[in-house]
Every structure is written in structure tokens, then in C-alpha cells.
Design an enzyme around this catalytic site. Sequence first.
Site, PDB file in Angstrom:
ATOM      1  N   SER A 111     -21.651 163.617  76.118  1.00 55.67           N
ATOM      2  CA  SER A 111     -22.449 164.534  76.938  1.00 55.67           C
ATOM      3  C   SER A 111     -23.855 164.688  76.370  1.00 55.67           C
ATOM      4  CB  SER A 111     -21.767 165.898  77.035  1.00 55.67           C
ATOM      5  OG  SER A 111     -20.576 165.811  77.780  1.00 55.67           O
ATOM      6  N   ASP A 112     -23.951 164.818  75.043  1.00 59.45           N
ATOM      7  CA  ASP A 112     -25.261 164.894  74.398  1.00 59.45           C
ATOM      8  C   ASP A 112     -26.071 163.634  74.666  1.00 59.45           C
ATOM      9  OD1 ASP A 112     -25.455 167.401  73.143  1.00 59.45           O
ATOM     10  OD2 ASP A 112     -24.192 166.743  71.494  1.00 59.45           O
ATOM     11  N   TYR A 113     -25.458 162.487  74.449  1.00 58.13           N
ATOM     12  CA  TYR A 113     -26.203 161.233  74.545  1.00 58.13           C
ATOM     13  C   TYR A 113     -26.552 160.887  75.986  1.00 58.13           C
ATOM     14  CZ  TYR A 113     -25.053 160.527  69.618  1.00 58.13           C
ATOM     15  OH  TYR A 113     -24.948 160.656  68.268  1.00 58.13           O
ATOM     16  N   GLY A 127     -29.507 162.970  76.810  1.00 54.56           N
ATOM     17  CA  GLY A 127     -30.706 162.417  76.182  1.00 54.56           C
ATOM     18  C   GLY A 127     -31.249 161.215  76.923  1.00 54.56           C
TER      19      GLY A 127
END
Length: 414
Positions: free
Chosen positions: A176-178, A181
Site C-alpha cells: 500500500s505504501d509503495y 508512492g
Amino acid sequence: MASTPAQTTLPLDGLRVLDFSHAAAGPFATMFLADLGAEVVKVEKPGRGDGARYMGEPMLGPIESDYYLSLNRNKKSVLIDLSTEDGRDLATGLARTCDIVVQNFRPGVLDRHRLGYEDLRKVREGLVYCSISAFGATGPWRNRPANDIIMQSVSGLMGITGEVGGGPVRIGAPISDYATGLFALAGILAALHRRDALPEGQHVEIAMLDASMAMMANYIPSVATLGKTIPRLGRGHAQIVPYQAFLCADGQYVMVGAFTNGFWRRLCDAVGRPEWKDDPRFTSNADRLAHREILMSTLEEIFRGRTREEWLAALEEADVPNSPVLELHDAIASEQAVHNGIVQRLSVPGQPGAELDVIKLPVGSDRWRPGPATVPPVMGEHTDEVLGKLLGLDRERIDALVDAGVVARVEAAR
């Protein structure tokens, strides 16, 4: 054979980024902006810095973890207390010299510090301002705290991941973070492309929830339109059969991706079941989905009869998509990963012989190639350089700001 890039000028050379982001999603995006040639000035809070510095295992110092080091190469770190009037003035001055601002505070935080989009667009014409939030700038969940594991759970990603009959399982990488980003990076680059036509600037907004659910685009039509549910299938796939890992005689796994009827027919020959090619239960992928249980139980029994290496050879000969299921340490040492240079090694300044391995920018061109990367900065390593060069402050003025607690210098040398 690939040609050597004609020159090494990177596509974002000459652009500058003011990076207020922390943790993973924002730093992942700004790291790639730096790899592409932009100068990235990372603003951190004195005494604490980016929280990612404390995640994972310490590597180059007590506040330089493997997690932080993986996301912040090619950046400069300056320590500014944004809660002070002088700190906000300094940040505004830096924004005036920048083309891009990236932040991932909760909605409204930087607005209250007079560092929001509407504030900074007034001091920098054509500013591309990127806001990353958990759930979006508006809505009932806008102020909820969240991170990658919360996003994986609330987006449905964990809900479809796990063994048959078992509970939900977190995806091993912070997907989810990547994903957030990367969508932020795409939005920023798109805004830069249109900047001449939109001289007033642009506010790019990305919600982690939206980015996480975009990772399940292939399931949305049947779920949203038809009301279907996606079961947890462990090593299998909800839409394609056979498309999964099989346990072999030696306890190793081989992955098989027979995602077309052509590959399916070749697989039938490879596993010694040519009659399946004309079996009405298995003729199409829809047929195989309808008869998944009997087909997969038989295939699992067949694959347990030979070792992984034997199956890899047989599947390769039959031209069926296949691979071993590798642990990460084996994956980065594979001959293709080594050939592609996926892992790059950086030298650590001030520590003769010390090196740091990080993932490379996974983008190339026949016109440019990334230059030598720099190790992620020590907290506050570039405070004097940034304030001196970009704002024209002399040493006396910077010393006074340090004494007042508005800014700080290096707090932990390597």
C-alpha cells in the site's frame, strides 16, 4: 544487446523538491524523483527526524535503520522546527526555490502551519504540490491514523490473501505504501508535463486507500458490478486455473502460470495428461474454474511425484511459464537479477570499506542513465548547506537559529 545511453543528463536535472514526507509512501516517491535527477531537500523535525529512521534494524548508526536507508538515497536532510514562526518562514523560503513540494501529513496539518498548497503557490509560480493522505482530504475517515497494514486491511487486499479456509494474511511487502508512492510519482510527473499550460501550479492528491484498491483492478468489475466475493485461495488465483505454486517431491515449490489455453494445452503434455486437452471439463479457463477442485487436486498429486528441478526442466521444454519459488536472498542472487543490476552497492562516506546495498531505479532509457547514488543522509547533515546556498543565510544567522532551536545540525554522525 542494449546500446549505451548517449548522455548522462537525467530527465529531472535542474528541478528541486521540498520533501516534507516521512515513513514510506512519500519518501518512496521522492527517492525516485532524486534518482531521476531532481535535487531533493528532506525537511525533518529536530530531535526526532523521519520516523522511518527507527523502523527495522539499525545499520549505519543508531537512528539509521535498514528501513530508512532503503527509501532515502540521493537526498539532503535539513532539520527545521515547523511549529515555530521562524521555522515556517524558512520552509516558505525554501519552497520559493523549489519546483515540487511533497507532504504526507494528515489533512490540514500543513495548512495550519501556513505551508499548504494555497499558501505556497503564492510564493512559487508553477508549483507542483503533492499531498499524500491515508483516506483523502475529505470524508468521514479523513482524520483517522493509518499506515500500510491498516490500508491492506481496510482496502480488501488482506481479505483476499491467505490460505483456503484460513484467516487474512498481510502481503509481505508494504504494497500500500509503495503503490501510493508510485501513483504520487506518476501524478507529479504528469503535472510537470503540463506545467507550461498551467502556470498557476497544480495540487496533486493521492489517498493510500485509493491506491491500495487500484491494486485490485482485475477484481473490481465482478465484485462491484456482479456482487461476487473473492475467496482466499492461498497459492492459487481466483480468476485463472492453473495459476499457482505446486509442492514437489523434494519439498520445494514450482510456480506454474498457464494463463492461456495454449499454455494449458502444453501443460497437459508436460504433466503426462494429453487427454485433458479434449476434456470438456477443462477446455476453457471458465471450464477449469468450474472444475477447479478436481483439477487442482489431481495436479497437486502429479507435481508431488517429481522434484522441483525435474519439473522446471520439463516445463521449460514444454514452453510453459514456470519458475522456482525463491526466498528473497536467492532472488537477488539469481543470474537475471545480477545481470540486470537490480541491487546497487553504495560506498558509505567516512567509513572506509563500508558499503550499503539498495534496490536500483527500475527505469532506464537509451538517452540517460542514473549517476552514482549517494547514501541516505544523516539527520540534519545538510542543514548548513541548504540554508546557506538556497536561502543565502550566513554562518552567524544559522548559528542563531540553532541556538533558538529553530533548526538543528547533524545529531548523530556515522
